[in-house]
Design a protein around this motif. Structure first.
Motif, short mmCIF file in Angstrom:
data_model
loop_
_atom_site.label_atom_id
_atom_site.label_comp_id
_atom_site.label_asym_id
_atom_site.label_seq_id
_atom_site.Cartn_x
_atom_site.Cartn_y
_atom_site.Cartn_z
N GLU A 117 0.84 -1.19 0.00
CA GLU A 117 0.00 0.00 0.00
C GLU A 117 0.88 1.25 0.00
O GLU A 117 2.03 1.21 0.43
N LYS A 119 0.60 5.85 0.17
CA LYS A 119 -0.09 7.13 0.16
C LYS A 119 0.40 7.90 -1.05
O LYS A 119 1.56 8.32 -1.11
N VAL A 138 -4.32 10.10 -1.68
CA VAL A 138 -5.21 8.96 -1.86
C VAL A 138 -4.42 7.70 -1.57
O VAL A 138 -3.22 7.63 -1.82
N TYR A 139 -5.09 6.71 -0.99
CA TYR A 139 -4.42 5.45 -0.65
C TYR A 139 -4.68 4.40 -1.74
O TYR A 139 -5.82 4.23 -2.18
N TYR A 140 -3.60 3.74 -2.13
CA TYR A 140 -3.71 2.65 -3.10
C TYR A 140 -3.25 1.35 -2.44
O TYR A 140 -2.28 1.34 -1.68
N ARG A 141 -3.96 0.28 -2.75
CA ARG A 141 -3.53 -1.06 -2.34
C ARG A 141 -3.32 -1.89 -3.61
O ARG A 141 -4.20 -1.96 -4.47
N ILE A 161 -7.98 2.01 -5.27
CA ILE A 161 -8.07 3.00 -4.21
C ILE A 161 -8.82 2.41 -3.01
O ILE A 161 -9.83 1.72 -3.19
N VAL A 162 -8.29 2.66 -1.82
CA VAL A 162 -8.93 2.18 -0.59
C VAL A 162 -9.10 3.35 0.37
O VAL A 162 -8.45 4.39 0.23
N ASP A 163 -9.99 3.17 1.34
CA ASP A 163 -10.24 4.24 2.30
C ASP A 163 -9.06 4.45 3.25
O ASP A 163 -8.68 5.58 3.55
N GLN A 164 -8.49 3.36 3.73
CA GLN A 164 -7.39 3.42 4.68
C GLN A 164 -6.44 2.24 4.43
O GLN A 164 -6.87 1.19 3.96
#
Length: 245
Positions: A117, A119, A138-141, A161-164
């Motif tokens: 992941e 930021k 934005v967070y990417y996994r 894209i993920v929330d956290q």
């Protein structure tokens, strides 16, 4: 580039000799001669000289390598690196998640982690662009996909894209650059405990040809000299965070 630089360096040397001789004819004062000589020497190389002046003492005080704790994990979260994205120009039949490239995060999967992941705060307008555009964080996994038929050097992955971030372990990097010298740090934390697990600080200097590099027309991205020596910094997190087997 070396073939182009050699005649330019020769031309500058000839011009410098002419300028110094003209100054010597106009004035006999040694101060003016010394100033002219200093300017002629520093003009093409001041950035490299100052970079060395910073690098040498920084090597005495900045470097540090320490591992306080290790752990096993199925994924790693990054802040300060892998923080840019761009989109591969692939067929529209390919899902967008498989066209998005997050930094060089695909390298993580060669170590057998299940996901990685990051930021993301920047976007490159196209592949190979030497500049980026700031975007809201934005967070990417990313997760690995089956092997690419072109060979193991092409790591396929899917990035969404993920929330956290999900990983409890975060790798935070920082960089302070002064001319051709850079001070870099990498710290690894256990977020669930707010605990520092390891840290690595290094100083680097670009081994550039000291001839008007500050104008920006010489190529960048050349070799680096490290303090401490070696490339351990770039793979340090893999010593601290082991993939779950």
């Amino acid at each position: 580039m070396g073939i182009v630089l050699l005649p330019l360096m020769l031309a500058y040397l000839i011009l410098s000799v002419v300028v110094y001789q003209r100054v010597s004819i106009v004035t006999q004062r040694k101060l003016y001669k010394y100033l002219t000589l200093a300017i002629l020497i520093l003009l093409p190389a001041w950035d490299v000289i100052l970079g060395l002046i910073i690098y040498i003492p920084a090597c005495l005080f900045v470097p540090k390598v320490a591992i306080y704790e290790t752990a096993e994990t199925d994924g790693i979260y990054y802040e300060g690196m892998h923080d840019s994205i761009y989109e591969f120009e692939r067929s529209s039949d390919t899902p967008l998640s498989e066209r998005i490239q997050v930094g060089t995060i695909s390298d993580v999967f060669r170590e057998n982690y299940s996901y990685a992941e990051a930021k993301v705060t920047k976007r490159h307008p196209y592949i190979g662009a030497d500049y980026s555009i700031a975007i809201p964080p934005v967070y990417y996994r990313c997760t690995p996909l089956p092997p690419d038929p072109r060979g193991p050097q092409f790591q396929r992955m899917s990035c969404v894209i993920v929330d956290q971030p999900m990983s409890r372990y975060v790798v935070k990097t920082r960089q302070k650059r002064f001319l051709i010298t850079s001070m870099e740090s990498k710290k690894i934390f256990d977020q669930s405990k707010g605990k520092l697990m390891a840290e690595y600080r290094q100083v680097t200097i670009s081994e550039e040809l000291p001839f008007f590099h500050w104008l920006g027309w010489q190529p960048t991205g050349g070799s680096l000299k490290h303090c401490p020596r070696g490339s351990r910094y770039y793979y340090f997190e893999y010593e601290v965070l082991k993939p779950i087997k």
